[in-house]
Design an enzyme around this catalytic site. Sequence first.
Site, PDB file in Angstrom:
ATOM      1  N   ASN A   1      -5.610  12.510  -0.301  1.00  0.00           N
ATOM      2  CA  ASN A   1      -4.760  11.709   0.587  1.00  0.00           C
ATOM      3  C   ASN A   1      -5.667  11.005   1.593  1.00  0.00           C
ATOM      4  O   ASN A   1      -6.888  11.183   1.572  1.00  0.00           O
ATOM      5  CB  ASN A   1      -3.721  12.598   1.285  1.00  0.00           C
ATOM      6  N   LYS A   2      -5.066  10.219   2.438  1.00  0.00           N
ATOM      7  CA  LYS A   2      -5.827   9.399   3.390  1.00  0.00           C
ATOM      8  C   LYS A   2      -6.896  10.200   4.112  1.00  0.00           C
ATOM      9  O   LYS A   2      -6.657  11.336   4.524  1.00  0.00           O
ATOM     10  CB  LYS A   2      -4.834   8.790   4.399  1.00  0.00           C
TER      11      LYS A   2
ATOM     12  N   GLN B   1      -2.828   2.907   9.730  1.00  0.00           N
ATOM     13  CA  GLN B   1      -1.505   3.004   9.098  1.00  0.00           C
ATOM     14  C   GLN B   1      -0.538   3.856   9.934  1.00  0.00           C
ATOM     15  O   GLN B   1       0.672   3.666   9.879  1.00  0.00           O
ATOM     16  CB  GLN B   1      -1.618   3.608   7.696  1.00  0.00           C
TER      17      GLN B   1
ATOM     18  N   ASP C   1      -2.048  10.811  -2.605  1.00  0.00           N
ATOM     19  CA  ASP C   1      -2.373   9.725  -3.536  1.00  0.00           C
ATOM     20  C   ASP C   1      -2.586  10.248  -4.942  1.00  0.00           C
ATOM     21  O   ASP C   1      -2.434   9.519  -5.926  1.00  0.00           O
ATOM     22  CB  ASP C   1      -3.601   8.961  -3.054  1.00  0.00           C
TER      23      ASP C   1
ATOM     24  N   ARG D   1      -7.324  -0.322  -7.201  1.00  0.00           N
ATOM     25  CA  ARG D   1      -7.470   0.852  -6.330  1.00  0.00           C
ATOM     26  C   ARG D   1      -7.531   2.100  -7.224  1.00  0.00           C
ATOM     27  O   ARG D   1      -6.584   2.386  -7.953  1.00  0.00           O
ATOM     28  CB  ARG D   1      -6.312   0.944  -5.325  1.00  0.00           C
TER      29      ARG D   1
ATOM     30  N   ARG E   1       0.846  -1.188   0.000  1.00  0.00           N
ATOM     31  CA  ARG E   1       0.000   0.000   0.000  1.00  0.00           C
ATOM     32  C   ARG E   1       0.890   1.249   0.000  1.00  0.00           C
ATOM     33  O   ARG E   1       2.096   1.164   0.160  1.00  0.00           O
ATOM     34  CB  ARG E   1      -0.943  -0.007   1.208  1.00  0.00           C
ATOM     35  N   GLY E   2       0.206   2.415  -0.151  1.00  0.00           N
ATOM     36  CA  GLY E   2       0.955   3.656  -0.322  1.00  0.00           C
ATOM     37  C   GLY E   2       1.109   3.865  -1.816  1.00  0.00           C
ATOM     38  O   GLY E   2       1.515   2.934  -2.545  1.00  0.00           O
ATOM     39  N   ALA E   3       0.764   5.064  -2.276  1.00  0.00           N
ATOM     40  CA  ALA E   3       0.645   5.287  -3.720  1.00  0.00           C
ATOM     41  C   ALA E   3       1.879   4.855  -4.526  1.00  0.00           C
ATOM     42  O   ALA E   3       1.753   4.070  -5.480  1.00  0.00           O
ATOM     43  CB  ALA E   3       0.301   6.758  -3.972  1.00  0.00           C
TER      44      ALA E   3
HETATM   45  O1  MRU Z   1      -4.814   3.298   1.786  1.00  0.00           O
HETATM   46  P1  MRU Z   1      -3.341   3.523   1.792  1.00  0.00           P
HETATM   47  O2  MRU Z   1      -2.687   3.036   3.035  1.00  0.00           O
HETATM   48  O3  MRU Z   1      -2.683   3.008   0.534  1.00  0.00           O
HETATM   49  O4  MRU Z   1      -3.209   5.106   1.778  1.00  0.00           O
HETATM   50  C1  MRU Z   1      -1.920   5.683   1.736  1.00  0.00           C
HETATM   51  C2  MRU Z   1      -1.904   7.157   1.820  1.00  0.00           C
HETATM   52  O5  MRU Z   1      -2.924   7.806   1.881  1.00  0.00           O
HETATM   53  C3  MRU Z   1      -0.558   7.813   1.746  1.00  0.00           C
HETATM   54  O6  MRU Z   1      -0.535   9.010   2.468  1.00  0.00           O
HETATM   55  C4  MRU Z   1      -0.224   8.119   0.274  1.00  0.00           C
HETATM   56  O7  MRU Z   1      -0.414   6.979  -0.518  1.00  0.00           O
HETATM   57  C5  MRU Z   1       1.148   8.614   0.106  1.00  0.00           C
HETATM   58  S1  MRU Z   1       2.321   7.332   0.350  1.00  0.00           S
HETATM   59  C6  MRU Z   1       3.877   7.919  -0.006  1.00  0.00           C
END
Ligand code: MRU
Length: 339
Positions: A248-249, A197, A238, A92, A49-51
């Site tokens: 973002n999250k 997270q 993201d 996603r 996970r994480g963009a």
């Molecule tokens: O749902 P996730 O855990 O994939 O969400 C991640 C985020 O929102 C991060 O802040 C974003 O992807 C940046 S990661 C460098």
Amino acid sequence: VRPVQSVGWSADRRALRILDQRLLPGEVRYRDIASIEVLCEAIVTLAVRGAPAIGVAAAIGIAVAARATPHSDFPAFRRWLETTLPHVRSTRPTAVNLAWALERLSRAASAATSVEAAVGVLELEAQRILDEDRAMCEQIGRHGMLLLPPNARVLTHCNAGALATAGIGTALAPVYCAAAEGSIARVYACETRPLLQGSRLTAWELSRAGIPVTVITDGMAAALMARGDVDVCLVGADRIARNGDVANKIGTYALAIAARQHNIPFYVAAPSSTIDATTVSGRTIPIEERSAVEITRVVGEFPDGIDVWNPAFDVTPCAFVTAIISDAGVHRPPFDFAA
Ligand code: MRU
């Protein structure tokens, strides 16, 4: 301590190797993935996970699956690739790095005229995507650390660290760089409901690196700012629209509003691969909605049949963003990320 490696190739380069983030912080277990179905399941369930990490994982996962595909005639291989790319892309919708990485694979393979050549260019392109991501993280770190005051107290949300990229992270890259010079007093990690997270991942990777970290629940952030305990907010993204709106999250927008109220700079750190110049504003960014179970299972004391809304991301309007830190430098408003 070097930041953890969350995504890459297996030793024989026949599989994608990920650190299974569903098991953290309890267990550090790497998993090798060699099929498209397992890749998609790993992305959907947030094992990876994480963009940026999602983009890198998809690229490597497709390259290794392409090497293993039974199709020896090129038209059949092409058809396989043409159905596989959108299938992986649909896992996603919000993080644009996924679509960006798959577009690069598609373009790279388009000139190939044999299965062997196509597999070769896919592997090469996946390696490039990984290497570039790592380099972009370093650049973000270098640019971003200059924005931090000495002995900075940084508030972050979700996990935008090494776990979320192939390198040292995006929002946490400036933190790692400044910490190497002894200039980080503390990081406050918002717990990040509902999948935690912040407490499971950010707190784990920072404490592992010896950086002081305090976890707060998401609802405590404004009170912490009001006490004067936060110098800067620093979050990942993201997808960043052309006008600087930031997906973002979920919870990021509320932090940005609270930061504005308390005159605290609100910085967003992201690589170029997260900037989507074709999306004019945040209004058209697709927001992933996830299962209600992610919210109700934690306490297990929800009334039966209760409605739950579980968007995984929100959009922070560009007006709340002090600056965007990318590998290219520090961007200040008004933002205009032309293609
Ligand atoms: O749902 P996730 O855990 O994939 O969400 C991640 C985020 O929102 C991060 O802040 C974003 O992807 C940046 S990661 C460098």
